[in-house]
Write a protein that holds these residues in place. Sequence first.
Motif, PDB file in Angstrom:
ATOM      1  N   VAL A 155      36.569  58.590  32.043  1.00 22.05           N
ATOM      2  CA  VAL A 155      36.491  57.351  33.013  1.00 22.05           C
ATOM      3  C   VAL A 155      35.242  56.522  32.484  1.00 22.05           C
ATOM      4  O   VAL A 155      34.074  57.079  32.770  1.00 22.05           O
ATOM      5  CB  VAL A 155      36.657  57.755  34.311  1.00 22.05           C
ATOM      6  N   LYS A 156      35.303  55.150  32.262  1.00 17.36           N
ATOM      7  CA  LYS A 156      34.020  54.514  31.934  1.00 17.36           C
ATOM      8  C   LYS A 156      33.717  53.653  32.987  1.00 17.36           C
ATOM      9  O   LYS A 156      32.353  53.488  33.287  1.00 17.36           O
ATOM     10  CB  LYS A 156      34.609  53.563  30.731  1.00 17.36           C
ATOM     11  N   THR A 157      34.759  52.853  33.551  1.00 16.36           N
ATOM     12  CA  THR A 157      34.242  52.237  34.766  1.00 16.36           C
ATOM     13  C   THR A 157      35.432  52.118  35.818  1.00 16.36           C
ATOM     14  O   THR A 157      36.574  52.192  35.514  1.00 16.36           O
ATOM     15  CB  THR A 157      34.141  50.656  34.498  1.00 16.36           C
ATOM     16  N   ILE A 158      35.158  52.087  37.051  1.00 17.18           N
ATOM     17  CA  ILE A 158      36.155  51.939  38.146  1.00 17.18           C
ATOM     18  C   ILE A 158      35.791  50.686  39.155  1.00 17.18           C
ATOM     19  O   ILE A 158      34.743  50.276  39.173  1.00 17.18           O
ATOM     20  CB  ILE A 158      36.375  53.363  38.924  1.00 17.18           C
ATOM     21  N   GLN A 159      36.687  50.268  39.706  1.00 15.65           N
ATOM     22  CA  GLN A 159      36.581  49.211  40.692  1.00 15.65           C
ATOM     23  C   GLN A 159      37.689  49.288  41.603  1.00 15.65           C
ATOM     24  O   GLN A 159      38.894  49.377  41.613  1.00 15.65           O
ATOM     25  CB  GLN A 159      36.839  47.795  39.904  1.00 15.65           C
ATOM     26  N   ALA A 160      37.144  49.349  43.067  1.00 19.99           N
ATOM     27  CA  ALA A 160      38.038  48.973  44.186  1.00 19.99           C
ATOM     28  C   ALA A 160      38.390  47.653  44.338  1.00 19.99           C
ATOM     29  O   ALA A 160      37.520  46.795  44.401  1.00 19.99           O
ATOM     30  CB  ALA A 160      37.409  49.668  45.379  1.00 19.99           C
ATOM     31  N   GLN A 161      39.812  47.450  44.581  1.00 23.22           N
ATOM     32  CA  GLN A 161      40.248  46.103  44.722  1.00 23.22           C
ATOM     33  C   GLN A 161      41.484  46.401  45.851  1.00 23.22           C
ATOM     34  O   GLN A 161      41.882  47.378  46.206  1.00 23.22           O
ATOM     35  CB  GLN A 161      40.757  45.412  43.448  1.00 23.22           C
ATOM     36  N   MET A 162      42.096  44.977  46.232  1.00 23.58           N
ATOM     37  CA  MET A 162      43.323  44.871  46.956  1.00 23.58           C
ATOM     38  C   MET A 162      44.306  44.232  46.396  1.00 23.58           C
ATOM     39  O   MET A 162      44.125  43.188  45.699  1.00 23.58           O
ATOM     40  CB  MET A 162      42.969  44.254  48.261  1.00 23.58           C
ATOM     41  N   VAL A 163      45.392  44.983  46.104  1.00 25.34           N
ATOM     42  CA  VAL A 163      46.471  44.488  45.509  1.00 25.34           C
ATOM     43  C   VAL A 163      47.822  44.300  46.482  1.00 25.34           C
ATOM     44  O   VAL A 163      48.185  45.406  47.081  1.00 25.34           O
ATOM     45  CB  VAL A 163      47.032  45.246  44.291  1.00 25.34           C
ATOM     46  N   GLY A 164      48.496  43.242  46.475  1.00 26.09           N
ATOM     47  CA  GLY A 164      49.955  43.224  47.140  1.00 26.09           C
ATOM     48  C   GLY A 164      50.974  42.853  46.439  1.00 26.09           C
ATOM     49  O   GLY A 164      50.886  42.220  45.362  1.00 26.09           O
ATOM     50  N   LYS A 165      52.124  43.589  46.681  1.00 24.65           N
ATOM     51  CA  LYS A 165      53.406  43.201  45.875  1.00 24.65           C
ATOM     52  C   LYS A 165      54.328  42.367  46.677  1.00 24.65           C
ATOM     53  O   LYS A 165      54.577  42.591  47.662  1.00 24.65           O
ATOM     54  CB  LYS A 165      54.202  44.606  45.212  1.00 24.65           C
ATOM     55  N   PHE A 166      54.410  41.109  46.004  1.00 22.67           N
ATOM     56  CA  PHE A 166      55.540  40.335  46.694  1.00 22.67           C
ATOM     57  C   PHE A 166      56.629  39.866  45.872  1.00 22.67           C
ATOM     58  O   PHE A 166      56.499  40.084  44.859  1.00 22.67           O
ATOM     59  CB  PHE A 166      54.533  38.891  47.096  1.00 22.67           C
ATOM     60  N   GLN A 167      57.613  39.090  46.534  1.00 22.94           N
ATOM     61  CA  GLN A 167      58.701  38.596  45.709  1.00 22.94           C
ATOM     62  C   GLN A 167      58.764  37.054  46.056  1.00 22.94           C
ATOM     63  O   GLN A 167      58.502  36.400  47.145  1.00 22.94           O
ATOM     64  CB  GLN A 167      60.075  39.073  46.608  1.00 22.94           C
ATOM     65  N   TYR A 201      46.014  35.245  42.760  1.00 19.24           N
ATOM     66  CA  TYR A 201      44.455  35.715  43.348  1.00 19.24           C
ATOM     67  C   TYR A 201      44.431  35.077  44.776  1.00 19.24           C
ATOM     68  O   TYR A 201      44.684  33.799  44.715  1.00 19.24           O
ATOM     69  CB  TYR A 201      43.544  35.346  42.431  1.00 19.24           C
ATOM     70  N   MET A 202      43.912  35.826  45.679  1.00 25.12           N
ATOM     71  CA  MET A 202      43.527  35.234  46.888  1.00 25.12           C
ATOM     72  C   MET A 202      42.007  35.909  47.268  1.00 25.12           C
ATOM     73  O   MET A 202      41.536  36.982  46.951  1.00 25.12           O
ATOM     74  CB  MET A 202      44.359  35.720  47.968  1.00 25.12           C
ATOM     75  N   SER A 203      41.686  35.342  48.585  1.00 23.88           N
ATOM     76  CA  SER A 203      40.302  36.163  48.978  1.00 23.88           C
ATOM     77  C   SER A 203      40.650  37.438  49.748  1.00 23.88           C
ATOM     78  O   SER A 203      41.959  37.452  50.148  1.00 23.88           O
ATOM     79  CB  SER A 203      39.512  35.144  50.053  1.00 23.88           C
ATOM     80  N   ILE A 204      39.609  38.244  49.759  1.00 18.44           N
ATOM     81  CA  ILE A 204      39.962  39.620  50.398  1.00 18.44           C
ATOM     82  C   ILE A 204      40.393  39.575  51.632  1.00 18.44           C
ATOM     83  O   ILE A 204      41.220  40.380  52.273  1.00 18.44           O
ATOM     84  CB  ILE A 204      39.106  40.702  50.030  1.00 18.44           C
ATOM     85  N   GLU A 205      39.809  38.464  52.382  1.00 16.89           N
ATOM     86  CA  GLU A 205      40.209  38.239  53.946  1.00 16.89           C
ATOM     87  C   GLU A 205      41.358  37.798  54.107  1.00 16.89           C
ATOM     88  O   GLU A 205      42.375  38.311  55.213  1.00 16.89           O
ATOM     89  CB  GLU A 205      38.990  37.577  54.635  1.00 16.89           C
ATOM     90  N   SER A 206      41.901  36.751  53.244  1.00 12.70           N
ATOM     91  CA  SER A 206      43.314  36.203  53.543  1.00 12.70           C
ATOM     92  C   SER A 206      44.341  37.484  53.299  1.00 12.70           C
ATOM     93  O   SER A 206      45.532  37.451  53.600  1.00 12.70           O
ATOM     94  CB  SER A 206      43.424  34.978  52.477  1.00 12.70           C
ATOM     95  N   LEU A 207      44.318  38.081  52.160  1.00 17.59           N
ATOM     96  CA  LEU A 207      45.193  39.024  51.691  1.00 17.59           C
ATOM     97  C   LEU A 207      45.221  40.311  52.692  1.00 17.59           C
ATOM     98  O   LEU A 207      46.382  40.796  52.777  1.00 17.59           O
ATOM     99  CB  LEU A 207      45.030  39.473  50.097  1.00 17.59           C
ATOM    100  N   SER A 208      44.129  40.671  53.116  1.00 17.68           N
ATOM    101  CA  SER A 208      44.171  41.812  54.293  1.00 17.68           C
ATOM    102  C   SER A 208      45.204  41.450  55.333  1.00 17.68           C
ATOM    103  O   SER A 208      45.737  42.077  55.889  1.00 17.68           O
ATOM    104  CB  SER A 208      42.889  42.260  54.425  1.00 17.68           C
ATOM    105  N   GLN A 209      45.137  40.030  55.607  1.00 17.88           N
ATOM    106  CA  GLN A 209      45.784  39.638  56.907  1.00 17.88           C
ATOM    107  C   GLN A 209      47.214  39.938  56.317  1.00 17.88           C
ATOM    108  O   GLN A 209      48.137  39.994  57.234  1.00 17.88           O
ATOM    109  CB  GLN A 209      45.492  38.105  57.049  1.00 17.88           C
TER     110      GLN A 209
END
Length: 793
Positions: free
Chosen positions: A85-97, A189-197
């Motif tokens: 492993v070289k680099t890791i990153q935490a992010q938020m991903v949502g699957k939509f239709q 792409y969205m802001s993490i605040e909006s996607l978390s909601q």
Amino acid sequence: MISALDTLLIRKSIADVTRRKGRTLLVVLAIFIGVFGLTGINVFEFKIFDGFAFMQNRSSYPDITFIVDHLDPDVMKQFASTPGVKTIQAQMVGKFQWPTTTIGTVGMYITAFPDPQHSKLGKFELTSGHQPGPGEILLESNDTVLQPFSLNELIHLNGPTGPVQLRVAGTSRTPGLAQIKATKTAQGYMSIESLSQLLKISTPNSIAVKVKDIQAIQGTASALKQILHKHALTIEDTTIQSSIAEQFGSDFVTGFFNLVRTLAAGALIVSCFLLINTLTTLIAEQMKIIGTMKAVGGTQGTIIRGYLFTVLIYSLLGTFFGLLLGIIIGYIGALRFATIKGWDLGPFSIAPSVFLIGLLSGIALPLLAAMVPLINGTHITVREAISAYGVINDQANNRRWQRFLAEHLHWLPQTAWLGLRGIFRKRGRALMTITALALSGTTFLAAMTVKSSINEMALHLNDQFIYDVSVSSDQQAFSQPFAQLRQALSSIPNVAHIEAGTSAAINTPWGITYLQGIDSNTRVYRKSILAGHWLLPGERNVLLLDKDTLQRANLAPGARLSFSTDTGHRASWKIIGVLNDISPIVGFHGLVVTSTENVNRLVGNQEGSVNQLFIQTRDHSPASIKQTENKVQQVLQNMRLKFTVASKQEQAADDANSAMALYIIFYVAAAGVGLVGILGLYNTLTSSVLERQREIGICRSMGASSGQVARIFWLEGLALTLIAWLLSLLLGLPISYGFVTLFSQWLFPIPFAFDLWSLPLMLLVLISIGSLACFGPTVRASRVRIAETLRYE
């Protein structure tokens, strides 16, 4: 310092360009077509490669992405300390239709970064609008291929917690996003605040990973999965990079443009023939002028420089407009292609090599070609030049041909005799004209042969498969095992049989080959075995190879085939049989068939994993198959899988459209060569009309009508065309075979399929070219007055 003679020669060169406007237009147009075609191809290739390289540039894009139900800080620490492993990153991903009005419902990934300004992986470029705020989304610019949209437009999505409505804040382009775009999946792409909601979560739910060694990516991914399972985390989605896809696309694009460039080079060669003919005629007309220049002290080098200045004017005019229009059309074509494929080419840019190649082909090549007639034409002495009549003093060279024709063609009408006799008046010019026309014919024949060969291959791509609907995934395996998938799909009323398949791309000594995993007791694949035997249940590390690949690789049943996957797995399997089949996917260099179990063990999939499903229906009518296809799609959507569902008929139509897109471009390139051939014949006949002014006058004074005079030159052009066709018959078959061979080496293997009907069709094309070229000169000859012809010198 420029001498008085040099100044005089420059003025003469300008006068030669302006005095014969028709001749100037022909030469400039010929150079223009060659430069335009080559520049357009180079610009198109540069922008496509530029866009392709951007999409494949994964230097800052994750190699592995996991979506889980939640993240644990301990997991992140263990990921970071995992070897490979070289680099890791935490992010938020949502699957939509995303319900679209163009192609129905498509999937969409929406990503949010905790710190967008300092993201290490998956960072995007803003191309329009602004960063997304509350209730806003940033879409990839090439998502318009899936559904047209505009800034500030509201789009409606279906998410994990229900329907949502978002405003488009802008567009972006993300390097390295090719793998997801190939599946017709949108990216936002969205802001993490909006996607978390929207997701009803408060912390990141995805881990992006960059590995140290792409060849060891599968081992690294397996180790990371074990960490997730150890911490009891549910893996909702996994994406792993495929390096073979990048190599495959790059090799295909390179080979394709090499083929088109080969055809386009023919236009430049034919334009050089036209230029040589033009200068030969010009020098023949100006023999006395050349003699006068030598008499006043002009050397051969000085006179050649004067004529080269004329050629330079031709070249500058043709090259300027060829470069300008080639850049415009090439760029427009690249944009159109990128729109269809869902690529983003980025800002306008042109490689310096495009200009360099255009200048070399439009200026250097004509100047070099001009040296041949200039050296031959200007070495004449003063006495020979003054005593020569110029363009008419070639009868001595043709007496033998005239005697031959007079003895064997005495039964021909006088107009036909005069037309045929005109062929041999200028043998060098006639030879180059015939060669140019023959090159036009063979180029057209090569394009037709490639078309026949591609069509022959496309007709038999899936002949050995017996199914009505197929399901395929861009992932190495569906997240559910086959048993669960079969249970979910068997409830569809029209489904009669479901069979699993697993495919992969492998690197072999002869190129990227398609590896197809099939059940050893298959009911969807015809076992077209030419030698050896079929797969036995439980038989490990064995394969069957198609007969063409076996011959090309110089292997035999019983030998071992060594290959590797894009994830670093290497293997050497025994060849147990030979198949009468080809790769079902266009572009691969052969077909390897083995069991699904062997493929899963090779790529590291869990037992029972699949990335293909073959479905046979009870009712085989198109309407019933379409209805079943839609129901299969709905079931898999509910299971949240990335997939592509298509009927066998739809796949065949897609294959035919892909084939058509290939050979249409070849036809366009061949048409460019043919157009320059028309100009070459037009120039030859125009020169013949100018040189035979006295002959025309004598014919008119003896009572010949305008139609009879026109028929003389029309027969001359038709005779040149027929001779070119005969030459094309001799050269067409080997050149077509060579072009198909190049196609097979640079793109993908295709069978050599020569259509005999292409020979009379080529004759029709050449006659059409000849008729178009003859029209102007014959009309001009028929309208010449008797007094003017007898005064011509």
